[in-house]
Scaffold this active site. Sequence first.
Site, PDB file in Angstrom:
ATOM      1  N   CYS A 247       0.655  -1.133  -0.061  1.00 12.48           N
ATOM      2  CA  CYS A 247       0.049  -0.104   0.044  1.00 12.48           C
ATOM      3  C   CYS A 247       0.886   1.225  -0.122  1.00 12.48           C
ATOM      4  CB  CYS A 247      -1.094  -0.111   1.098  1.00 12.48           C
ATOM      5  SG  CYS A 247      -2.204   1.080   0.893  1.00 12.48           S
TER       6      CYS A 247
ATOM      7  N   HIS B 174      -3.424  -5.424   1.155  1.00 14.37           N
ATOM      8  CA  HIS B 174      -2.901  -5.580   2.475  1.00 14.37           C
ATOM      9  C   HIS B 174      -3.029  -7.132   2.788  1.00 14.37           C
ATOM     10  CE1 HIS B 174      -2.319  -1.525   3.866  1.00 14.37           C
ATOM     11  NE2 HIS B 174      -3.121  -1.414   3.056  1.00 14.37           N
TER      12      HIS B 174
ATOM     13  N   GLU C 179      -1.260  -8.422   5.147  1.00 14.08           N
ATOM     14  CA  GLU C 179      -0.874  -8.527   6.537  1.00 14.08           C
ATOM     15  C   GLU C 179      -2.268  -8.552   7.305  1.00 14.08           C
ATOM     16  OE1 GLU C 179      -0.426  -6.065   4.887  1.00 14.08           O
ATOM     17  OE2 GLU C 179      -1.014  -4.171   6.268  1.00 14.08           O
TER      18      GLU C 179
END
Lengths: 266, 987
Positions: free
Chosen positions: A96, A221, A223
């Site tokens: 990002c 994302h 994560e």
Amino acid sequence: MAKVKALIMTGYGINCDAETKFAFELAGGEAEIIHINDLIKNKSLIKQFRIIAFPGGFSYGDDTGSGKAYANKIRNNLSEEFSEFVSGDNLVIGICNGFQIISNIGIVPGYSKLGEGDVALEHNNHGRYECGWVDLNVSENNSVFLRGIKSLHVPFAHGEGNFYAEESVMKRLVENKQDALRYSKNGSPAKGEYPFNPNGAMDDIAGITDVSGRILGMMPHPERYLYFCQREDWTYQKEMLEREGKKVPEYGEGLKIFQNAVEYFQ
Amino acid sequence: MKDSVFRIDVFSKGKDYRGEALKKRLNSYGYAVEKIYVSDSYIVNASLSAEEAEKLSAALTNRVTQQFVIDKPYVLNNFDFALEIGFLPGVTDNVAHTVREIAEDLFKKEFDREKSFFSAVTFFIKGTDGNSAEMISAELSNPLINRTKIFSKSDYEKNGGFGVDLPIVHVKEHASADEVKIIDDDEYLSKLGKMGIEDERGFRGPLALDLPSMHAVRDYFLKVEKRMPRDIELEAIAQTWSEHCKHTIFSAEIDGEKDGVFKKYIRAATMEIIKRRGDNFCISIFEDNAGGIEFDENYMVSDKVETHNSPSALDPFGGSITGIVGVNRDEMGFGLGALPIANRYGFCLADPEDNDPIYRSKDKSSRMLSPRRIMEGVVSGVNSGGNTSGIPTPQGFVYFDKSYKGKPLVFVGTVGLLPKKINGKPSHIKKAQNGDLIVVAGGRVGLDGIHGATFSSEALSEGSPAGAVQIGDPITQKKMSDAIVKEARDMELYNSITDNGAGGISCSVAEMAKESGGFVVDLEKVPLKYPGLAPWQIWVSESQERMTFSCSPEKAQKLIDLFKSRGVEATVIGTFNDSSRAIVKYKGEVIFDLDMDFLHNGLPRKILSSVTEKCSNPHPAYAEPEHGVLLKEMLGRLNMSSFEFISKQFDHEVLSNSCTKPLQGKGRVNSNTSVIKPLFDSYKGVVLSQGMYPSYSDHDPYRMALASIDTAFRNAVASGANINKIAILDNFCWCDSLNPARLGQLKEAAKGCYDAAIAYNAPFVSGKDSMFNDFKGYDSSFKEVKISALPTLLVSSIAVCDDVRTAQTIDFKSEGDAVYLVGKTSKELCGSEYFSHLSEKGIISQGGVVPSTDCEKYISYYKKYSEAVSSSLIASSITLETGGLAFALSRSAMAGLIGAEIDLSSVSADSNLRDDEILYSESQGRILCSVRKDKKAGFEKLMGENAKQIGEVKGSKLCVKGISGKTIIDEEISLLHSVYKKRLAKY
């Protein structure tokens, strides 16, 4: 064997540092969050690490264009150390805002010298910040991070994720198989269709690698999808799996990216 | 050397996405715009060589997509008008601050913080005449914060662009504290309290002190201090004693009841619950910036919900961004510093399509922003504040009523996470020690945000100070927050911490000094944005992003150095002591010297009386509408429509803690609850929700409060909370609160709060009130008008969920699942969304009864329901709120994009109900759920009589059979879904 160490960059508004650190730890690695000013003060710190992650966030509030100011700071103060790091057998991931930063630094796709970008992440074509989930297709590539991954369901959240490259650069990306991640609709290319392609990205590009496959930049994302119960539709999926007598998974699809990075050094 | 002042314009080489998106938006508002190009403009006022200017410009430009020009017009052929929007002098310019940081890093030298760089945005617009260029300028700017320039194409070319006007603040030096005359004359004192201190430039703005307060001030100075006060002392007393800070109405003696409303009802309920519970659930209640409850063995979670109504009426973006980053600071200042882990929001607004103007004064230029502008502004304020800070914003709502046209209500909340112990010591206990240094960190002080606390304590009117408007700087705060919560806290670099909110350092220092017993501040040490501020302005300014610390002398420098290395400025401004005096010096001279006890406790308590008016109108008689048509009309109402456009622009995934989302199911329907998972390595969760029924307030405020608490509580239960671990927060936004009838409503509502909290064993852990949500001004024909917001009680709930993997969402999951309704339906439609609809159509006026709430009865089956959720017996779960059964059914079906067949004769209801009453009654205590076939027996056994199957998930339509057996609704879900999504989609 000592665990591989990941350096998680932070400072000036990066805000996904803690979860990115946790992702590497869950994947079996070690990770340390270091403020860019501490790194500038003690440049040799970088030598302890084999992975550098630029997490998501709002470095410098996206003022003057996302990722630009943080990239300038790297270029002005750490270019030697970064050049050395990326030319070694090390890994870098930018997620990002991190992707915006590393594309401004220019290490993805990596066609120009450090500090000069070749691709841009422009304002979303609908003009607004947006958060949601997307599907990605993974095309044939040599990215270390994407080994064994064919598709990804993953969240995104950005105001400037609209990928752009000049025609010659785009052509080179495709030829080199650096065009790793594309937004998709039911497994097929999104072809720019909102909300599958959430920002108008050229050719549905959601992420690219460098030529070597050791550097990955992506807008969504991974994560944020380490556990199944983070999925936006997990309560539905759970019901369906249980009704089919199947086991509800524990982990999410994003974890594999971090596992691949850790496994690369084992 | 390059000229010291020059201008850089950066623009797109190719497609201009911002320009295109803006064009579309303006087109949708009816502006005939063909094309817009946007350029980022930077005005530089610093000695840079031509080469350096090029280098800086290149650093501000993306070489792939952008180009720049220096001191040259950005020449385009295809435009009619150019519009430049920059900031007024002194308004926070975040982009300019970043440009300064970029330049400082690039050239390795420092530049003046406020005078070197300025930003603006320039729009080149094709397809507009002079008149609509003015209108577009007004659409995109706010005269309270922006300066604008409009040039026709020929003027732009003739002038060589927009030039380089510098918005530098010039403050006429006024660097002394003035004595203010206090005499024993009520007329004089009243005027001083109301209008504020008068100097050569006129009145400085309201002190908002009433006559009894002015008498206390008079007596103190004339009899105790035996001198006249200085301006800074009066201003600080006004801040400290403001309704905003002291909650004078909530704590006033009322109807002979010494304890006042807050103590007697809200606080008493909590104290009683704590005593009865006898557990460790409540850790820090009512004493700190937020309230803290136990999360697990090692952590507590804290919660705080604020309002930022008055500032949002004038500058909705600035009001809401400072609101959200302000409440984030409440968490950073909770205990020794909590990590903000989730934001809440709630916007009470007028119809965005209402274009009828209202004015602050009898002057066209005083027009209030339209409801649409206010909506857009408050939404983008939370967008910018929350997203930029990296704090997820999962939970929120919008509510529309015409009474919010004068002043919107902007609720902003933040949940925090804090280890119970830090280095072995309890983290919620903090104390400024005698001899500690006072350190202030964060942004610098300017004229922005002066009189915020006193301003929000009054009705919005002509005299409201525009200087109260400010813009947040979330990145400065993010840098500070990380340094505090992730570093300084655990290094034990400070003994106490609090945020600077209302009243600035005058309140934060004085408040923290209660812990040690006194303070001395050297005011000239406070870093300023620009010179010339008077001492009183420095002391009370609410310039944003500041925290105050109490540090032992040996640690203060360490804290300051840490902040510096994180790009945050921090300064020692004085010392805490135990002198019982509050002392402020300016350049060595004592200009403020007050008794601590007088400053904090000298405020005379208000003595108020209330009247309780019973209003009862009979249940109106009207013909039952055609149900298919009615349902679609209802789903298109503002209060029922999807506000996806808000949910999806607030990042709810950052920090990786989101489990159940703001938009649920394949149909992405707004939910009323969010479940988050605060710790990376634990499945324990936190449930967030709320309940609110302003439309009941004028009919039955007691029942309104009961229903609000029941809904907040029930929402938490329905989505997976541990029923024994639910806490609540109260936000009273009242109007005209010195009016005995309004006070009567307040008291009734507070009684309801007491009764429901006790019944549910759910303590109030934090709260806030805002008592004057009134607008006094003029309507479109300049007739005087007063618009008072509905008395609005927001009850927020925060609960622990033992395992997020058993949390539930609202969407129907699968064909064949049984649909159950838990609870009983009565003819309770007064104040309902259905009756509002019929009233607006002129069919009826409101009447009948407001929903009653039988907490004792409900809690017995909520416990069972909670067990059903945690043991995964159910497949979807939604509470019945505004809109009743019809809306809950529609939402579960639209969320699952799957139909249902429902039989109203199976609904457990009183015998006298018609179909429309069963469908739209807002009886409390009800939950709609779906259950997989093979789990039906288990569910029924657990719930007994309290749950009745009313149908089945099936097909693609919502089919409802009425009590007579006739099908009264037979609508495709896809159609209902498109109606539901349509109304607010264009925003």
